[in-house]
Write a protein that holds these residues in place. Structure first.
Motif, mmCIF file in Angstrom:
data_model
loop_
_atom_site.group_PDB
_atom_site.id
_atom_site.type_symbol
_atom_site.label_atom_id
_atom_site.label_comp_id
_atom_site.label_asym_id
_atom_site.label_seq_id
_atom_site.Cartn_x
_atom_site.Cartn_y
_atom_site.Cartn_z
ATOM 1 N N ALA A 190 -4.286 5.902 2.547
ATOM 2 C CA ALA A 190 -4.990 4.964 3.427
ATOM 3 C C ALA A 190 -4.543 5.142 4.875
ATOM 4 O O ALA A 190 -5.376 5.166 5.791
ATOM 5 N N SER A 210 -1.087 4.058 -2.910
ATOM 6 C CA SER A 210 -2.325 4.069 -2.122
ATOM 7 C C SER A 210 -2.078 3.971 -0.621
ATOM 8 O O SER A 210 -2.983 4.221 0.171
ATOM 9 N N ILE A 211 -0.866 3.644 -0.232
ATOM 10 C CA ILE A 211 -0.579 3.429 1.189
ATOM 11 C C ILE A 211 -0.673 4.728 1.986
ATOM 12 O O ILE A 211 -1.320 4.771 3.039
ATOM 13 N N TYR A 260 -4.463 6.115 -9.730
ATOM 14 C CA TYR A 260 -3.316 6.948 -9.348
ATOM 15 C C TYR A 260 -3.187 8.185 -10.255
ATOM 16 O O TYR A 260 -2.168 8.388 -10.901
ATOM 17 N N VAL A 294 -6.008 -0.275 0.274
ATOM 18 C CA VAL A 294 -4.691 -0.771 -0.149
ATOM 19 C C VAL A 294 -4.813 -2.124 -0.848
ATOM 20 O O VAL A 294 -4.224 -2.340 -1.915
ATOM 21 N N ALA A 308 0.456 0.398 -6.849
ATOM 22 C CA ALA A 308 -0.399 0.368 -5.666
ATOM 23 C C ALA A 308 0.264 0.960 -4.438
ATOM 24 O O ALA A 308 -0.427 1.387 -3.515
ATOM 25 N N ASP A 309 1.588 1.023 -4.409
ATOM 26 C CA ASP A 309 2.240 1.598 -3.241
ATOM 27 C C ASP A 309 1.870 3.074 -3.057
ATOM 28 O O ASP A 309 1.988 3.616 -1.962
ATOM 29 N N TYR A 363 -3.746 -3.085 -4.782
ATOM 30 C CA TYR A 363 -2.836 -4.176 -5.162
ATOM 31 C C TYR A 363 -3.545 -5.197 -6.053
ATOM 32 O O TYR A 363 -2.945 -5.741 -6.982
#
Length: 142
Positions: free
Chosen positions: A114, A110-111, A77, A28, A107-108, A32
């Motif tokens: 993860a 990737s949450i 992504y 994460v 980047a959200d 970011y």
């Protein structure tokens, strides 16, 4: 299995769980960081997807200086893209051969992967810890 050995194995397994959690955090944080680098020197171009699968998408796009670019590691992504598709990409204008992402993605995204990795890791660790405890209990009994 002695109680001391059971405890050492469980501590090692707990340490493994912590490592998996750190890996999730790094995933994460890295996403970011990459987004921040793109946003600091953001440029946008129309790109053609030349190859795509669930985890990777390769694209070609032309920068304003007329150079055809193909980011080495593909897009960040890359989900839901297909070969031949034309999309807008945001890229780091200081390093267009490294960092690029589909416009509007961040980047959200990737949450969720993860958290899934961390959850699966801890489920495995807890199951192994319980199995070790049970083996230790049965060994002491008899």
């Amino acid at each position: 299995m002695t109680p001391i050995l059971v405890r050492r194995v469980q501590i090692t397994l707990a340490a493994l769980g912590v490592v998996v959690t750190l890996i999730g955090a790094v995933i994460v944080a890295g996403a970011y960081r990459n987004d921040a680098k793109i946003d600091a020197n953001k440029a946008t171009a129309v790109a053609e997807v030349i190859a795509a699968d669930r985890l990777h998408a390769a694209v070609n796009f032309v920068t304003p200086d007329g150079v055809l670019r193909n980011p080495k590691l593909g897009l960040l992504y890359p989900t839901q893209l297909s070969t031949g598709q034309r999309i807008l990409v945001d890229y780091d204008s200081t390093d267009p051969d490294t960092l690029a992402r589909p416009a509007g993605r961040g980047a959200d995204l990737s949450i969720k992967p993860a958290v899934s990795i961390v959850a699966a890791g801890w489920i495995v660790v807890i199951m192994l810890m319980l199995a070790v405890a049970e083996v230790g209990r049965r060994t002491r009994r008899g």
